[in-house]
Design a protein around this motif. Structure first.
Motif, PDB file in Angstrom:
ATOM      1  N   GLU A  88      25.948  50.559  49.500  1.00 23.02           N
ATOM      2  CA  GLU A  88      26.863  50.249  50.597  1.00 23.02           C
ATOM      3  C   GLU A  88      28.252  50.844  50.378  1.00 23.02           C
ATOM      4  OE1 GLU A  88      26.363  45.987  50.583  1.00 23.02           O
ATOM      5  OE2 GLU A  88      25.092  46.101  52.367  1.00 23.02           O
ATOM      6  N   LYS A 101      19.042  44.431  54.520  1.00 23.01           N
ATOM      7  CA  LYS A 101      19.997  45.534  54.531  1.00 23.01           C
ATOM      8  C   LYS A 101      19.451  46.635  55.424  1.00 23.01           C
ATOM      9  CE  LYS A 101      22.674  43.647  51.405  1.00 23.01           C
ATOM     10  NZ  LYS A 101      23.975  43.152  51.678  1.00 23.01           N
ATOM     11  N   SER A 102      20.323  47.203  56.236  1.00 23.91           N
ATOM     12  CA  SER A 102      19.876  48.143  57.264  1.00 23.91           C
ATOM     13  C   SER A 102      19.347  49.459  56.714  1.00 23.91           C
ATOM     14  CB  SER A 102      21.025  48.420  58.236  1.00 23.91           C
ATOM     15  OG  SER A 102      22.089  49.061  57.564  1.00 23.91           O
ATOM     16  N   ASN A 134      17.892  39.937  50.824  1.00 18.67           N
ATOM     17  CA  ASN A 134      18.075  41.270  50.270  1.00 18.67           C
ATOM     18  C   ASN A 134      17.397  42.335  51.132  1.00 18.67           C
ATOM     19  OD1 ASN A 134      19.595  40.428  48.042  1.00 18.67           O
ATOM     20  ND2 ASN A 134      17.762  39.992  46.874  1.00 18.67           N
ATOM     21  N   GLU A 183      22.159  47.535  45.804  1.00 25.85           N
ATOM     22  CA  GLU A 183      22.522  47.503  47.221  1.00 25.85           C
ATOM     23  C   GLU A 183      24.030  47.609  47.402  1.00 25.85           C
ATOM     24  OE1 GLU A 183      18.957  44.996  49.346  1.00 25.85           O
ATOM     25  OE2 GLU A 183      20.597  43.841  48.442  1.00 25.85           O
ATOM     26  N   ARG A 184      24.772  46.942  46.567  1.00 25.55           N
ATOM     27  CA  ARG A 184      26.231  47.019  46.644  1.00 25.55           C
ATOM     28  C   ARG A 184      26.687  48.454  46.394  1.00 25.55           C
ATOM     29  NH1 ARG A 184      27.937  43.589  42.597  1.00 25.55           N
ATOM     30  NH2 ARG A 184      27.282  41.882  43.918  1.00 25.55           N
ATOM     31  N   ARG A 194      20.532  43.447  43.928  1.00 26.01           N
ATOM     32  CA  ARG A 194      21.831  43.132  44.531  1.00 26.01           C
ATOM     33  C   ARG A 194      22.898  44.145  44.107  1.00 26.01           C
ATOM     34  NH1 ARG A 194      23.701  38.382  42.048  1.00 26.01           N
ATOM     35  NH2 ARG A 194      25.072  39.712  40.871  1.00 26.01           N
TER      36      ARG A 194
END
Length: 127
Positions: free
Chosen positions: A66, A18-19, A15, A62-63, A59
């Protein structure tokens, strides 16, 4: 990968890769994040790496990040188990009760919004 990893998002280090995450691992990192809040909003995600609820929320968040056209902030990640004293400092400095998972939005050095658990969404930042 275990059954629970498949359901709840895998290992914590996956997790964190992520950039868009900037990690907070020291008081200096926290100070730099607060300084950055004078240029624009920042969001600090306080995450418990041992909690499946926190992993699920992370999660999903983050989705959402993105997939967003507009992110509205710089994102900071704090592993509150590894850096509990920093988590406590954030709670004390911003007068926000500690929760996990927790998202704190800071602008101009002040907390302007916070959410925990399933209330954590990108709308906490963009609104």
């Amino acid at each position: 990968m275990s059954f629970f990893d498949k359901i709840f998002g895998g290992k914590p280090e996956e997790n964190q890769s992520k950039s868009f995450w900037n990690t907070i691992k020291s008081e200096q990192d926290l100070e730099q994040a607060i300084k950055k809040s004078f240029e624009g909003k920042i969001a600090i995600f306080k995450h418990s790496t041992s909690c499946f609820i926190s992993k699920t929320v992370l999660r999903n968040f983050e989705r959402e990040i993105e997939e967003a056209e507009e992110r509205g902030a710089a994102f900071y990640f704090l592993d509150l188990l590894a850096y509990r004293s920093l988590s406590n400092k954030i709670a004390e400095d911003f007068a926000i009760r500690h929760e996990s998972p927790q998202l704190i939005v800071i602008e101009n050095g002040k907390a302007i919004n916070n959410a925990s658990h399933q209330d954590i969404t990108l709308s906490q930042i963009i609104s």
